[in-house]
Design a protein around this motif. Structure first.
Motif, PDB file in Angstrom:
ATOM      1  N   GLU A 150       0.882  -1.302   0.262  1.00 26.37           N
ATOM      2  CA  GLU A 150      -0.020   0.223   0.673  1.00 26.37           C
ATOM      3  C   GLU A 150       0.640   1.196  -0.218  1.00 26.37           C
ATOM      4  O   GLU A 150       0.458   1.989  -0.641  1.00 26.37           O
ATOM      5  CB  GLU A 150      -1.328   0.051   1.389  1.00 26.37           C
ATOM      6  N   ASP A 151       1.991   1.137   0.635  1.00 20.30           N
ATOM      7  CA  ASP A 151       3.016   2.085   0.562  1.00 20.30           C
ATOM      8  C   ASP A 151       3.303   2.651  -0.621  1.00 20.30           C
ATOM      9  O   ASP A 151       3.329   3.504  -1.805  1.00 20.30           O
ATOM     10  CB  ASP A 151       4.269   1.941   1.368  1.00 20.30           C
ATOM     11  N   TYR A 152       3.346   1.247  -1.684  1.00 20.00           N
ATOM     12  CA  TYR A 152       4.080   1.448  -2.923  1.00 20.00           C
ATOM     13  C   TYR A 152       3.085   2.507  -3.999  1.00 20.00           C
ATOM     14  O   TYR A 152       2.810   3.131  -4.719  1.00 20.00           O
ATOM     15  CB  TYR A 152       4.427   0.247  -3.764  1.00 20.00           C
ATOM     16  N   VAL A 153       1.568   1.871  -3.129  1.00 18.14           N
ATOM     17  CA  VAL A 153       0.218   2.912  -4.619  1.00 18.14           C
ATOM     18  C   VAL A 153       0.658   3.599  -3.945  1.00 18.14           C
ATOM     19  O   VAL A 153       0.689   4.839  -5.012  1.00 18.14           O
ATOM     20  CB  VAL A 153      -1.111   1.724  -3.994  1.00 18.14           C
ATOM     21  N   LYS A 154       0.822   4.319  -3.250  1.00 16.83           N
ATOM     22  CA  LYS A 154       0.767   5.634  -2.077  1.00 16.83           C
ATOM     23  C   LYS A 154       2.333   6.506  -3.566  1.00 16.83           C
ATOM     24  O   LYS A 154       1.865   7.544  -3.747  1.00 16.83           O
ATOM     25  CB  LYS A 154       1.363   5.536  -0.896  1.00 16.83           C
ATOM     26  N   GLY A 155       2.981   5.678  -2.963  1.00 20.67           N
ATOM     27  CA  GLY A 155       4.669   6.240  -4.107  1.00 20.67           C
ATOM     28  C   GLY A 155       3.568   6.365  -5.498  1.00 20.67           C
ATOM     29  O   GLY A 155       4.217   6.866  -6.587  1.00 20.67           O
ATOM     30  N   VAL A 156       2.818   5.385  -5.750  1.00 19.13           N
ATOM     31  CA  VAL A 156       2.769   5.793  -7.905  1.00 19.13           C
ATOM     32  C   VAL A 156       1.859   6.523  -7.801  1.00 19.13           C
ATOM     33  O   VAL A 156       1.288   7.196  -8.663  1.00 19.13           O
ATOM     34  CB  VAL A 156       2.088   3.980  -8.271  1.00 19.13           C
ATOM     35  N   VAL A 157       0.792   6.798  -7.256  1.00 16.05           N
ATOM     36  CA  VAL A 157      -0.265   7.886  -7.075  1.00 16.05           C
ATOM     37  C   VAL A 157       0.512   8.748  -7.214  1.00 16.05           C
ATOM     38  O   VAL A 157      -0.239  10.563  -8.333  1.00 16.05           O
ATOM     39  CB  VAL A 157      -1.140   7.776  -6.294  1.00 16.05           C
ATOM     40  N   ALA A 158       1.089   8.979  -6.132  1.00 11.24           N
ATOM     41  CA  ALA A 158       1.857  10.424  -6.246  1.00 11.24           C
ATOM     42  C   ALA A 158       3.335  11.058  -7.682  1.00 11.24           C
ATOM     43  O   ALA A 158       3.540  12.608  -8.113  1.00 11.24           O
ATOM     44  CB  ALA A 158       3.270  10.182  -4.768  1.00 11.24           C
ATOM     45  N   GLY A 159       4.036   9.423  -7.915  1.00 12.43           N
ATOM     46  CA  GLY A 159       4.384  10.102  -9.457  1.00 12.43           C
ATOM     47  C   GLY A 159       3.553  10.231 -10.472  1.00 12.43           C
ATOM     48  O   GLY A 159       4.264  10.579 -11.311  1.00 12.43           O
ATOM     49  N   GLU A 160       2.824   9.421 -10.270  1.00  8.11           N
ATOM     50  CA  GLU A 160       1.560   9.244 -11.901  1.00  8.11           C
ATOM     51  C   GLU A 160       0.584  10.255 -11.520  1.00  8.11           C
ATOM     52  O   GLU A 160       0.307  11.132 -13.034  1.00  8.11           O
ATOM     53  CB  GLU A 160       1.248   8.307 -11.527  1.00  8.11           C
ATOM     54  N   MET A 161      -0.528  11.298 -11.080  1.00  6.58           N
ATOM     55  CA  MET A 161      -1.098  12.310 -10.486  1.00  6.58           C
ATOM     56  C   MET A 161      -0.823  13.208 -10.014  1.00  6.58           C
ATOM     57  O   MET A 161      -0.294  13.199  -8.857  1.00  6.58           O
ATOM     58  CB  MET A 161      -2.533  11.054 -10.977  1.00  6.58           C
ATOM     59  N   PRO A 162      -0.993  14.390 -10.422  1.00  5.51           N
ATOM     60  CA  PRO A 162      -0.804  15.533  -9.476  1.00  5.51           C
ATOM     61  C   PRO A 162      -1.569  15.964  -8.428  1.00  5.51           C
ATOM     62  O   PRO A 162      -2.950  15.324  -8.136  1.00  5.51           O
ATOM     63  CB  PRO A 162      -1.529  16.880 -10.512  1.00  5.51           C
TER      64      PRO A 162
END
Length: 333
Positions: free
Chosen positions: A71-83
């Motif tokens: 779930e930390d990975y998912v947070k990092g993806v959202v931060a990296g992929e979407m403003p």
């Protein structure tokens, strides 16, 4: 108390009713209900996928493989992929899409091994998989103020959808693809990639206000155009002079399917790759030795438009409605 014949009669009638007639009536009613059809019980048809606690991620920047809580990975993806200034419902939609896509990569790695680009991990941290940024990366890139204001917003959006995945026809929707903006309509998967995926259908994406790369124009001399095309596709041997540039066909999503330059044919996405265009949704013209290309949208155009998702959220759609719009027929569990 004097017991009369009338009293005895009442007692007998009461006992008959209590011990004989009433049970018979109740059995009769029970029999009637037994003959009625049983209420429908919903069937659980989803082949529910187990979510791992931790995953392995290859970090291109550092050349190492890290173990990261999923779930930390998912947070990092959202931060990296979407403003981070996008609407919360759009961030939630991104979280579910990213979680679904990454889990499908993990499952596939178990069947056939990890990708050659990162053999020690099923996922990496760049666009080869999904852009992932750790807390350390984000602090260095965006600063303490962003971490105090925007990071909690992203964490809250991801936490509110924790464990949720997209399914189609009872199976994990493995190709939960997304892109920045479509230019007004997304693509059928088979018009961009190899195969038709039933939930990756072309749909309208009208609410992309503020999207980057709208009406983006690039100019090429015919000499540079020929050089770049031949560098990428030497088999077609495009040569000067260029006398004709013609779009032969377009996809359902409005992107160029086939284009002819002199007598050589190319796919729209081939020109996009060779010339560094933001999208295969483009117009092209030739005049006085200069080729002008104007493109709209950014990315492959398949699946969820991130700017379109934000536009839907601004108009009141929740994340499940957004996902249902861009991924035809999916369910979220």
């Amino acid at each position: 108390m004097k017991i009369t014949k009338k009293t005895i009669l009442y007692i007998v009638i009461a006992e008959l009713f209590t011990f004989i007639l009433l049970p018979s009536l109740l059995l009769g009613v029970h029999g009637i209900f037994n003959k009625l059809p049983a209420p429908a019980v919903p069937k659980i048809f989803v082949n529910k996928v187990e979510i791992p606690k931790n995953i392995r991620v290859y970090r291109h920047t550092y050349g190492v493989t890290e173990v990261v809580p999923f779930e930390d990975y998912v947070k990092g993806v959202v931060a990296g992929e979407m403003p981070s200034n996008f609407e919360t419902e759009a961030l939630k939609a991104q979280a579910v899409a990213a979680r679904t896509y990454s889990l499908s990569k993990i499952i596939r790695s178990g069947d056939g091994g990890n990708p050659p680009a990162h053999p020690d991990a099923p996922l990496c941290d760049d666009t080869h998989c999904q852009v992932y940024r750790s807390v350390y990366d984000l602090t260095a890139l965006k600063g303490d103020n962003w971490m105090q204001k925007s990071w909690p917003k992203i964490c809250k959006a991801v936490d509110s959808t924790k464990g949720q995945l997209m399914y189609y026809d009872g199976q994990l929707a493995e190709q939960a693809l997304f892109h920045s903006s479509s230019g007004g309509r997304t693509e059928n998967s088979e018009d961009v990639f190899a195969s038709a995926v039933p939930y990756l259908r072309s749909v309208d994406s009208p609410y992309e206000e503020g999207a980057t790369h709208q009406e983006e124009t690039k100019y090429f001399s015919t000499k540079d155009f020929i050089y770049l095309i031949n560098l990428k596709y030497p088999d077609r041997k495009l040569s000067a002079p260029i006398s004709k540039v013609e779009i032969v066909s377009k996809s359902d999503g409005g992107r160029v399917e086939e284009i002819k330059v002199n007598n050589s044919s190319y796919q729209g996405r081939e020109l996009r790759d060779a010339l560094g265009l933001s999208s295969a949704n483009f117009k092209i013209s030739l005049s006085n030795g200069t080729i002008t290309i104007t493109s709209t949208g950014f990315g492959h155009g398949v699946g969820m438009s991130q700017y379109g998702a934000n536009g839907m959220a601004q108009r009141g759609s929740n994340y499940k409605e957004i996902l249902a719009h861009y991924y035809t027929g999916v369910k979220i569990y």
